[in-house]
Design a protein around this motif. Sequence first.
Motif, mmCIF file in Angstrom:
data_model
loop_
_atom_site.group_PDB
_atom_site.id
_atom_site.type_symbol
_atom_site.label_atom_id
_atom_site.label_comp_id
_atom_site.label_asym_id
_atom_site.label_seq_id
_atom_site.Cartn_x
_atom_site.Cartn_y
_atom_site.Cartn_z
ATOM 1 N N UNK A 19 1.757 -8.006 -1.794
ATOM 2 C CA UNK A 19 1.025 -9.098 -2.446
ATOM 3 C C UNK A 19 -0.476 -8.832 -2.514
ATOM 4 N N UNK A 20 -0.947 -7.803 -1.806
ATOM 5 C CA UNK A 20 -2.368 -7.451 -1.819
ATOM 6 C C UNK A 20 -2.667 -6.318 -2.812
ATOM 7 N N UNK A 21 -1.796 -6.123 -3.784
ATOM 8 C CA UNK A 21 -1.917 -4.996 -4.720
ATOM 9 C C UNK A 21 -3.239 -4.997 -5.491
ATOM 10 N N UNK A 28 -9.070 1.340 -4.161
ATOM 11 C CA UNK A 28 -8.845 2.706 -4.665
ATOM 12 C C UNK A 28 -9.821 3.009 -5.800
ATOM 13 N N UNK A 29 -10.046 2.048 -6.684
ATOM 14 C CA UNK A 29 -10.987 2.251 -7.790
ATOM 15 C C UNK A 29 -12.399 2.537 -7.279
ATOM 16 N N UNK A 40 -3.879 12.632 -3.002
ATOM 17 C CA UNK A 40 -3.285 12.285 -4.286
ATOM 18 C C UNK A 40 -3.163 10.795 -4.563
ATOM 19 N N UNK A 41 -3.583 9.946 -3.640
ATOM 20 C CA UNK A 41 -3.464 8.496 -3.821
ATOM 21 C C UNK A 41 -4.026 8.006 -5.160
ATOM 22 N N UNK A 42 -5.234 8.420 -5.567
ATOM 23 C CA UNK A 42 -5.761 7.920 -6.839
ATOM 24 C C UNK A 42 -4.940 8.341 -8.060
ATOM 25 N N UNK A 43 -4.161 9.400 -7.940
ATOM 26 C CA UNK A 43 -3.300 9.814 -9.046
ATOM 27 C C UNK A 43 -2.039 8.955 -9.117
ATOM 28 N N UNK A 47 -2.964 1.316 -11.524
ATOM 29 C CA UNK A 47 -2.992 -0.053 -12.043
ATOM 30 C C UNK A 47 -2.339 -0.967 -11.006
ATOM 31 N N UNK A 48 -2.286 -2.257 -11.288
ATOM 32 C CA UNK A 48 -1.747 -3.206 -10.315
ATOM 33 C C UNK A 48 -0.278 -2.912 -10.024
ATOM 34 N N UNK A 49 0.485 -2.578 -11.041
ATOM 35 C CA UNK A 49 1.915 -2.312 -10.829
ATOM 36 C C UNK A 49 2.118 -1.103 -9.909
ATOM 37 N N UNK A 50 1.358 -0.052 -10.105
ATOM 38 C CA UNK A 50 1.520 1.132 -9.245
ATOM 39 C C UNK A 50 0.982 0.862 -7.840
#
Length: 188
Positions: A19-21, A28-29, A40-43, A47-50
């Motif tokens: 719920x904290x997406x 991350x941004x 590789x986290x930023x890859x 977006x919110x879904x990922x």
Amino acid sequence: MYATSLGADGAELCPLQPWQAEEFLAHVDRGREFIGRFNGLPDVVTDVASARSFLTAYARKEADDAGLIRGIRLDGTLVGAVILRRFDAAQGTAEAGCWLEPAAVGRGLVTRAARLLIDWAIRERGIHRVEWWVSSGNAPSIAVARRLGMRKEAVLRESYLYRGERHDEEIWSVLAPEWTGGPRAATT
């Protein structure tokens, strides 16, 4: 929500849930380029879904007793995380990892957070061996492994293909008796 203090500077370690997406994506941004140098986290989180999918995967890992994620907050703002990427209670092994956004670097946050996570894994869950896998070029992460009392065990030459380039990976670890000062600590 509960949190564990990381010291007098307002830093805390706390759960991260699906719920904290939106907050996770914003974090991350803010650190996308910096975090992405070795992680590789930023890859994956774009977006919110990922972001929700990533946090859901860790919620499932935690429910399955196979891993977990904890956020690092500074004055209430999410600035990083520590993870148990792999966690195998039956084998007594785990792999820890971390990341921070640039504004939080140089405060010892990862070292303090990883120390709590490793201590919990060893003392509460009976993990015997905690590993730290790191790119040989990631000097700050290697410094954390050293501060945690880990030992460098191996260099896997050009074992990790990341963004089109091969990287050497180092494996660092600490064993439960070394962590707790048990019988093997003095001889290792």
